[in-house]
Design a protein around this motif. Structure first.
Motif, PDB file in Angstrom:
ATOM      1  N   MET A 264      21.703  45.442  26.011  1.00 25.52           N
ATOM      2  CA  MET A 264      22.388  46.699  25.733  1.00 25.52           C
ATOM      3  C   MET A 264      22.774  47.400  27.030  1.00 25.52           C
ATOM      4  O   MET A 264      23.857  47.953  27.141  1.00 25.52           O
ATOM      5  N   ASN A 265      21.900  47.372  28.035  1.00 25.02           N
ATOM      6  CA  ASN A 265      22.217  47.999  29.320  1.00 25.02           C
ATOM      7  C   ASN A 265      23.394  47.309  29.981  1.00 25.02           C
ATOM      8  O   ASN A 265      24.266  47.954  30.540  1.00 25.02           O
ATOM      9  N   ASN A 266      23.433  45.974  29.935  1.00 27.76           N
ATOM     10  CA  ASN A 266      24.551  45.241  30.532  1.00 27.76           C
ATOM     11  C   ASN A 266      25.850  45.562  29.811  1.00 27.76           C
ATOM     12  O   ASN A 266      26.890  45.708  30.438  1.00 27.76           O
ATOM     13  N   GLN A 267      25.813  45.685  28.500  1.00 28.02           N
ATOM     14  CA  GLN A 267      27.021  46.020  27.762  1.00 28.02           C
ATOM     15  C   GLN A 267      27.490  47.424  28.118  1.00 28.02           C
ATOM     16  O   GLN A 267      28.670  47.676  28.240  1.00 28.02           O
ATOM     17  N   GLY A 268      26.571  48.350  28.301  1.00 30.89           N
ATOM     18  CA  GLY A 268      26.932  49.711  28.686  1.00 30.89           C
ATOM     19  C   GLY A 268      27.600  49.743  30.041  1.00 30.89           C
ATOM     20  O   GLY A 268      28.562  50.459  30.264  1.00 30.89           O
ATOM     21  N   GLN A 269      27.112  48.933  30.980  1.00 31.18           N
ATOM     22  CA  GLN A 269      27.724  48.872  32.300  1.00 31.18           C
ATOM     23  C   GLN A 269      29.098  48.229  32.217  1.00 31.18           C
ATOM     24  O   GLN A 269      30.018  48.654  32.882  1.00 31.18           O
ATOM     25  N   GLN A 270      29.250  47.200  31.412  1.00 29.33           N
ATOM     26  CA  GLN A 270      30.547  46.545  31.264  1.00 29.33           C
ATOM     27  C   GLN A 270      31.574  47.516  30.691  1.00 29.33           C
ATOM     28  O   GLN A 270      32.717  47.512  31.092  1.00 29.33           O
ATOM     29  N   GLN A 271      31.177  48.350  29.740  1.00 29.40           N
ATOM     30  CA  GLN A 271      32.116  49.278  29.126  1.00 29.40           C
ATOM     31  C   GLN A 271      32.565  50.352  30.119  1.00 29.40           C
ATOM     32  O   GLN A 271      33.652  50.873  30.005  1.00 29.40           O
ATOM     33  N   ALA A 272      31.733  50.668  31.100  1.00 24.33           N
ATOM     34  CA  ALA A 272      32.082  51.702  32.066  1.00 24.33           C
ATOM     35  C   ALA A 272      33.077  51.179  33.104  1.00 24.33           C
ATOM     36  O   ALA A 272      33.683  51.959  33.806  1.00 24.33           O
ATOM     37  N   LEU A 273      33.241  49.860  33.209  1.00 28.74           N
ATOM     38  CA  LEU A 273      34.137  49.279  34.200  1.00 28.74           C
ATOM     39  C   LEU A 273      35.516  49.033  33.598  1.00 28.74           C
ATOM     40  O   LEU A 273      35.643  48.549  32.491  1.00 28.74           O
ATOM     41  N   ARG A 274      36.551  49.359  34.364  1.00 27.76           N
ATOM     42  CA  ARG A 274      37.919  49.090  33.911  1.00 27.76           C
ATOM     43  C   ARG A 274      38.328  47.655  34.215  1.00 27.76           C
ATOM     44  O   ARG A 274      39.179  47.105  33.545  1.00 27.76           O
ATOM     45  N   VAL A 275      37.751  47.087  35.269  1.00 29.45           N
ATOM     46  CA  VAL A 275      38.038  45.701  35.654  1.00 29.45           C
ATOM     47  C   VAL A 275      36.738  44.927  35.485  1.00 29.45           C
ATOM     48  O   VAL A 275      35.741  45.228  36.134  1.00 29.45           O
ATOM     49  N   THR A 276      36.730  43.923  34.614  1.00 33.71           N
ATOM     50  CA  THR A 276      35.480  43.252  34.262  1.00 33.71           C
ATOM     51  C   THR A 276      35.390  41.807  34.736  1.00 33.71           C
ATOM     52  O   THR A 276      34.388  41.163  34.487  1.00 33.71           O
ATOM     53  N   SER A 277      36.417  41.293  35.417  1.00 33.82           N
ATOM     54  CA  SER A 277      36.331  39.911  35.888  1.00 33.82           C
ATOM     55  C   SER A 277      37.177  39.720  37.143  1.00 33.82           C
ATOM     56  O   SER A 277      38.103  40.491  37.414  1.00 33.82           O
ATOM     57  N   GLY A 278      36.843  38.676  37.874  1.00 37.50           N
ATOM     58  CA  GLY A 278      37.617  38.327  39.052  1.00 37.50           C
ATOM     59  C   GLY A 278      39.038  37.922  38.704  1.00 37.50           C
ATOM     60  O   GLY A 278      39.982  38.230  39.442  1.00 37.50           O
ATOM     61  N   ASP A 279      39.198  37.253  37.571  1.00 35.18           N
ATOM     62  CA  ASP A 279      40.543  36.859  37.137  1.00 35.18           C
ATOM     63  C   ASP A 279      41.413  38.079  36.854  1.00 35.18           C
ATOM     64  O   ASP A 279      42.590  38.117  37.207  1.00 35.18           O
ATOM     65  N   GLN A 280      40.824  39.081  36.232  1.00 32.62           N
ATOM     66  CA  GLN A 280      41.572  40.306  35.949  1.00 32.62           C
ATOM     67  C   GLN A 280      41.960  41.002  37.253  1.00 32.62           C
ATOM     68  O   GLN A 280      43.093  41.472  37.403  1.00 32.62           O
ATOM     69  N   ALA A 281      41.026  41.066  38.213  1.00 34.69           N
ATOM     70  CA  ALA A 281      41.307  41.698  39.505  1.00 34.69           C
ATOM     71  C   ALA A 281      42.402  40.933  40.246  1.00 34.69           C
ATOM     72  O   ALA A 281      43.305  41.538  40.836  1.00 34.69           O
ATOM     73  N   ALA A 282      42.354  39.609  40.216  1.00 32.59           N
ATOM     74  CA  ALA A 282      43.377  38.792  40.885  1.00 32.59           C
ATOM     75  C   ALA A 282      44.747  39.024  40.256  1.00 32.59           C
ATOM     76  O   ALA A 282      45.751  39.132  40.963  1.00 32.59           O
ATOM     77  N   GLY A 283      44.782  39.135  38.942  1.00 34.87           N
ATOM     78  CA  GLY A 283      46.048  39.409  38.262  1.00 34.87           C
ATOM     79  C   GLY A 283      46.623  40.762  38.638  1.00 34.87           C
ATOM     80  O   GLY A 283      47.836  40.905  38.832  1.00 34.87           O
ATOM     81  N   MET A 284      45.758  41.752  38.766  1.00 30.34           N
ATOM     82  CA  MET A 284      46.215  43.088  39.156  1.00 30.34           C
ATOM     83  C   MET A 284      46.761  43.082  40.582  1.00 30.34           C
ATOM     84  O   MET A 284      47.795  43.686  40.862  1.00 30.34           O
ATOM     85  N   ALA A 285      46.076  42.367  41.481  1.00 30.50           N
ATOM     86  CA  ALA A 285      46.530  42.289  42.878  1.00 30.50           C
ATOM     87  C   ALA A 285      47.858  41.548  42.973  1.00 30.50           C
ATOM     88  O   ALA A 285      48.775  41.970  43.683  1.00 30.50           O
ATOM     89  N   ALA A 286      47.978  40.443  42.242  1.00 31.71           N
ATOM     90  CA  ALA A 286      49.203  39.633  42.290  1.00 31.71           C
ATOM     91  C   ALA A 286      50.390  40.379  41.686  1.00 31.71           C
ATOM     92  O   ALA A 286      51.527  40.197  42.134  1.00 31.71           O
ATOM     93  N   SER A 287      50.139  41.223  40.691  1.00 34.51           N
ATOM     94  CA  SER A 287      51.253  41.964  40.096  1.00 34.51           C
ATOM     95  C   SER A 287      51.705  43.115  40.999  1.00 34.51           C
ATOM     96  O   SER A 287      52.848  43.543  40.930  1.00 34.51           O
ATOM     97  N   ARG A 288      50.818  43.587  41.848  1.00 33.87           N
ATOM     98  CA  ARG A 288      51.152  44.707  42.738  1.00 33.87           C
ATOM     99  C   ARG A 288      51.736  44.239  44.070  1.00 33.87           C
ATOM    100  O   ARG A 288      52.601  44.889  44.634  1.00 33.87           O
ATOM    101  N   TYR A 289      51.228  43.113  44.586  1.00 30.61           N
ATOM    102  CA  TYR A 289      51.665  42.602  45.885  1.00 30.61           C
ATOM    103  C   TYR A 289      52.157  41.171  45.730  1.00 30.61           C
ATOM    104  O   TYR A 289      51.434  40.321  45.208  1.00 30.61           O
ATOM    105  N   PRO A 290      53.386  40.882  46.196  1.00 30.68           N
ATOM    106  CA  PRO A 290      53.891  39.514  46.070  1.00 30.68           C
ATOM    107  C   PRO A 290      53.103  38.560  46.969  1.00 30.68           C
ATOM    108  O   PRO A 290      52.703  38.930  48.075  1.00 30.68           O
ATOM    109  N   GLY A 291      52.862  37.386  46.477  1.00 29.83           N
ATOM    110  CA  GLY A 291      52.127  36.385  47.235  1.00 29.83           C
ATOM    111  C   GLY A 291      51.258  35.558  46.316  1.00 29.83           C
ATOM    112  O   GLY A 291      51.327  35.666  45.085  1.00 29.83           O
ATOM    113  N   ARG A 292      50.420  34.746  46.930  1.00 31.32           N
ATOM    114  CA  ARG A 292      49.559  33.842  46.176  1.00 31.32           C
ATOM    115  C   ARG A 292      48.102  34.193  46.447  1.00 31.32           C
ATOM    116  O   ARG A 292      47.720  34.465  47.593  1.00 31.32           O
ATOM    117  N   VAL A 293      47.292  34.188  45.411  1.00 32.37           N
ATOM    118  CA  VAL A 293      45.862  34.478  45.536  1.00 32.37           C
ATOM    119  C   VAL A 293      45.151  33.250  46.076  1.00 32.37           C
ATOM    120  O   VAL A 293      45.313  32.140  45.551  1.00 32.37           O
TER     121      VAL A 293
END
Length: 96
Positions: free
Chosen positions: A27-56
């Motif tokens: 339950m504590n881990n789920q609560g921490q996950q819900q507080a985060l807007r970015v929950t995975s490295g793949d999601q973060a990489a997608g956000m970076a790639a959409s903002r800055y042109p280039g390759r991850v």
């Protein structure tokens, strides 16, 4: 025979005691996950790639402004290597 019975009883009791602790930790881990807007490295990489042109090239967890986050190593179309930070709590993306 007595030892096997005693061992079975002790094992059963320890499993009963461990279940509430595991449920509370989940339950504590789920609560921490819900507080985060970015929950995975793949999601973060997608956000970076959409903002800055280039390759991850690489994604790693790191602290960003005191919050959990990700540091993404990228290479631009002209071959320059740069880093992008993604704050997992706020979702803020910035080039280092």
């Amino acid at each position: 025979m007595k030892y096997r019975f005693l061992l079975t009883i002790l094992l059963g009791a320890s499993l009963q005691l461990a279940q509430p602790t595991a449920a509370l930790a989940q339950m504590n881990n789920q609560g921490q996950q819900q507080a985060l807007r970015v929950t995975s490295g793949d999601q973060a990489a997608g956000m970076a790639a959409s903002r800055y042109p280039g390759r991850v090239l690489k994604v790693s967890r790191s602290q960003v402004g005191g919050n959990p986050g990700y540091r993404i190593k990228m290479v631009s179309d002209d071959g320059k290597v740069f880093y992008v930070s993604v704050d997992a709590r706020t979702g803020r993306v910035g080039r280092d």
